[in-house]
Scaffold this motif. Structure first.
Motif, PDB file in Angstrom:
ATOM      1  N   MET A 280       1.425  -0.991  -5.568  1.00 53.17           N
ATOM      2  CA  MET A 280       2.146  -1.098  -4.304  1.00 53.17           C
ATOM      3  C   MET A 280       1.668   0.040  -3.397  1.00 53.17           C
ATOM      4  O   MET A 280       2.191   1.149  -3.451  1.00 53.17           O
ATOM      5  CB  MET A 280       3.660  -1.034  -4.509  1.00 53.17           C
ATOM      6  CG  MET A 280       4.447  -1.246  -3.217  1.00 53.17           C
ATOM      7  SD  MET A 280       6.241  -1.376  -3.496  1.00 53.17           S
ATOM      8  CE  MET A 280       6.391  -3.073  -4.077  1.00 53.17           C
ATOM      9  N   PRO A 281       0.658  -0.217  -2.569  1.00 59.58           N
ATOM     10  CA  PRO A 281       0.091   0.864  -1.752  1.00 59.58           C
ATOM     11  C   PRO A 281       1.067   1.460  -0.754  1.00 59.58           C
ATOM     12  O   PRO A 281       0.972   2.641  -0.406  1.00 59.58           O
ATOM     13  CB  PRO A 281      -1.070   0.181  -1.015  1.00 59.58           C
ATOM     14  CG  PRO A 281      -1.364  -1.050  -1.800  1.00 59.58           C
ATOM     15  CD  PRO A 281      -0.051  -1.481  -2.369  1.00 59.58           C
ATOM     16  N   GLY A 282       2.015   0.654  -0.257  1.00 60.44           N
ATOM     17  CA  GLY A 282       2.940   1.105   0.777  1.00 60.44           C
ATOM     18  C   GLY A 282       4.245   1.622   0.218  1.00 60.44           C
ATOM     19  O   GLY A 282       4.308   2.149  -0.899  1.00 60.44           O
ATOM     20  N   ARG A 283       5.317   1.451   0.988  1.00 56.80           N
ATOM     21  CA  ARG A 283       6.592   2.086   0.687  1.00 56.80           C
ATOM     22  C   ARG A 283       7.136   1.700  -0.683  1.00 56.80           C
ATOM     23  O   ARG A 283       7.288   0.546  -1.014  1.00 56.80           O
ATOM     24  CB  ARG A 283       7.611   1.747   1.772  1.00 56.80           C
ATOM     25  CG  ARG A 283       8.981   2.378   1.545  1.00 56.80           C
ATOM     26  CD  ARG A 283       9.855   2.309   2.776  1.00 56.80           C
ATOM     27  NE  ARG A 283       9.370   3.242   3.790  1.00 56.80           N
ATOM     28  CZ  ARG A 283       9.062   2.906   5.042  1.00 56.80           C
ATOM     29  NH1 ARG A 283       9.197   1.662   5.432  1.00 56.80           N
ATOM     30  NH2 ARG A 283       8.640   3.813   5.899  1.00 56.80           N
ATOM     31  N   LEU A 284       7.438   2.737  -1.472  1.00 57.42           N
ATOM     32  CA  LEU A 284       7.969   2.550  -2.818  1.00 57.42           C
ATOM     33  C   LEU A 284       9.490   2.629  -2.814  1.00 57.42           C
ATOM     34  O   LEU A 284      10.070   3.533  -2.211  1.00 57.42           O
ATOM     35  CB  LEU A 284       7.431   3.634  -3.757  1.00 57.42           C
ATOM     36  CG  LEU A 284       5.942   3.591  -4.080  1.00 57.42           C
ATOM     37  CD1 LEU A 284       5.528   4.858  -4.817  1.00 57.42           C
ATOM     38  CD2 LEU A 284       5.602   2.358  -4.904  1.00 57.42           C
ATOM     39  N   GLY A 285      10.107   1.701  -3.507  1.00 59.90           N
ATOM     40  CA  GLY A 285      11.544   1.728  -3.690  1.00 59.90           C
ATOM     41  C   GLY A 285      11.854   1.451  -5.142  1.00 59.90           C
ATOM     42  O   GLY A 285      11.261   2.039  -6.049  1.00 59.90           O
ATOM     43  N   LEU A 286      12.744   0.495  -5.385  1.00 57.28           N
ATOM     44  CA  LEU A 286      13.164   0.182  -6.744  1.00 57.28           C
ATOM     45  C   LEU A 286      12.110  -0.574  -7.549  1.00 57.28           C
ATOM     46  O   LEU A 286      12.286  -0.790  -8.748  1.00 57.28           O
ATOM     47  CB  LEU A 286      14.472  -0.610  -6.706  1.00 57.28           C
ATOM     48  CG  LEU A 286      15.689   0.183  -6.230  1.00 57.28           C
ATOM     49  CD1 LEU A 286      16.913  -0.714  -6.165  1.00 57.28           C
ATOM     50  CD2 LEU A 286      15.955   1.371  -7.131  1.00 57.28           C
TER      51      LEU A 286
END
Length: 384
Positions: A283-289
């Motif tokens: 996941m190159p972009g924003r990391l969350g859950l």
């Protein structure tokens, strides 16, 4: 009496259901009030919710983006006469302001539950009115529960008092996901890859909304570089969203051969199989859950390092070279090199998978999240 603890949510997405169900087992007084999503919103309410825990009311939205809303909760509050109300915390939640007016009359305590700040902007009440309001409400609340330590620390920099700030590490129903993994372990990765029709030796996966801030163009470019070096890997993208057609078009222009857009899959067992069968979750972009989701199946995460505010709380679980990697921002070559390193070094791959699962067990379990909630609730009740 049930209803002594009310949790106010705008909606109940599927990934929140398990947490509230488990919290209800610990505290039978819990009632969760929620309403319908904003028209056209991609997130939906979970289905088949237990009506003994979840009570659906009506949300009233104002404006064009659904960020400002009011909920029909007040008859329920009058009926239940709760000791504590835990409310989702954003400045567009108009219920919060009314609850502060009502609390002195009805005698309940208010706990605000929050990420802490805008992930893209950070927190600076000296520059932004919304942050100034957020700080004021954080100081007036009986307690504030933050998703992660960084959220609390950012708000604490501007706070006169912080003893009522608590952390409940934001996570998923890790217990349920780990039970799925246990079953997958008995079946075996190769058997599951065969079931999913993954013929290539190595497999990478992305699971999530297809949004601009996920920066999937870097993943496609990195996979093109990897495909130029070897032909034993595959990439599966699971999810839907406004960037779907753009990404398919980019995939065609890059002439990617071993890529599959699988669409949106909401069944946890099926998405779990895809993640479990993968050498890394990218996941190159924003990391969350998503980080928690991957780690529960022992799958390492590869993303990009960001210098400024950007990532969500999931980035706090990544330990460089231990359970995942954060490569140079905007560098698809570096991303491709790290993907290749993982599949070229069996010992590294085994180690990453082991520690990804250990992180899920020890640092982002649903038990820790419930502990954080209970600590905040007990603190507010002691104030009586």
């Amino acid at each position: 009496m049930k209803g002594g603890l009310i949790i106010l949510q705008r909606i109940i997405p599927h990934y929140r259901r398990g947490f509230f169900e488990k919290l209800s087992k610990r505290n039978p007084e819990v009632i969760v009030l929620y309403g319908q999503p904003y028209k056209g919103e991609p997130l939906k309410n979970a289905t088949d919710l237990d009506k003994n825990i979840f009570v659906e009311l009506k949300n009233y939205y104002f404006g064009r983006n659904g960020k400002i809303f009011l909920s029909g909760i007040y008859r329920k509050i009058w009926s239940y006469k709760p000791k504590v109300i835990v409310s989702v915390f954003n400045t567009g939640n108009l219920n919060i302001y009314i609850l502060f007016l009502l609390k002195s009359f009805l005698g309940f305590r208010i706990i605000l539950w929050s990420f802490g700040y805008d992930p893209a902007l950070g927190f600076d009440p000296k520059k932004r009115v919304t942050d100034k309001i957020r700080l004021f409400l954080s100081q007036k609340a009986d307690a504030v529960i933050f998703y992660w330590g960084k959220g609390r620390d950012e708000v604490a920099k501007f706070s006169k008092k912080t003893e009522h700030y608590f952390i409940a590490p934001n996570t998923l129903d890790t217990e349920k996901l780990m039970e799925l993994k246990e079953g997958f372990d008995k079946t075996g990765r190769e058997a599951i890859k065969k079931e999913l029709d993954i013929k290539e030796q190595f497999h990478f996966v992305y699971v999530g909304r297809l949004l601009k801030d996920k920066q999937l163009e870097f993943l496609l470019e990195a996979f093109r570089i990897l495909e130029g070096k070897r032909n034993d890997s595959r990439l599966t993208i699971i999810g839907d969203g406004p960037e779907k057609e753009n990404l398919k078009e980019l995939s065609g222009s890059l002439k990617l051969k071993s890529i599959k857009f699988a669409g949106e899959i909401l069944e946890e067992e099926i998405t779990g199989k895809w993640i479990y069968a993968s050498d890394a979750f990218i996941m190159p972009g924003r990391l969350g859950l998503s980080v928690v989701h991957a780690f529960c199946f022992g799958t390492p995460v590869i993303s990009q390092q960001k210098k400024n505010y950007f990532h969500g709380e999931g980035v706090g679980y990544i330990k460089e070279g231990v359970n995942g990697f954060l490569t140079e921002d905007g560098n698809s070559i570096a991303l491709a090199e790290k993907m290749e390193e993982v599949i070229s070094t069996p010992e590294l791959s085994r180690s990453l998978r082991y520690y990804a699962f250990e992180t899920a067990k020890n640092e982002c379990s649903v038990e820790k999240m419930m502990d954080g909630f209970e600590e905040a609730i007990k603190y507010t009740l002691r104030k009586e």
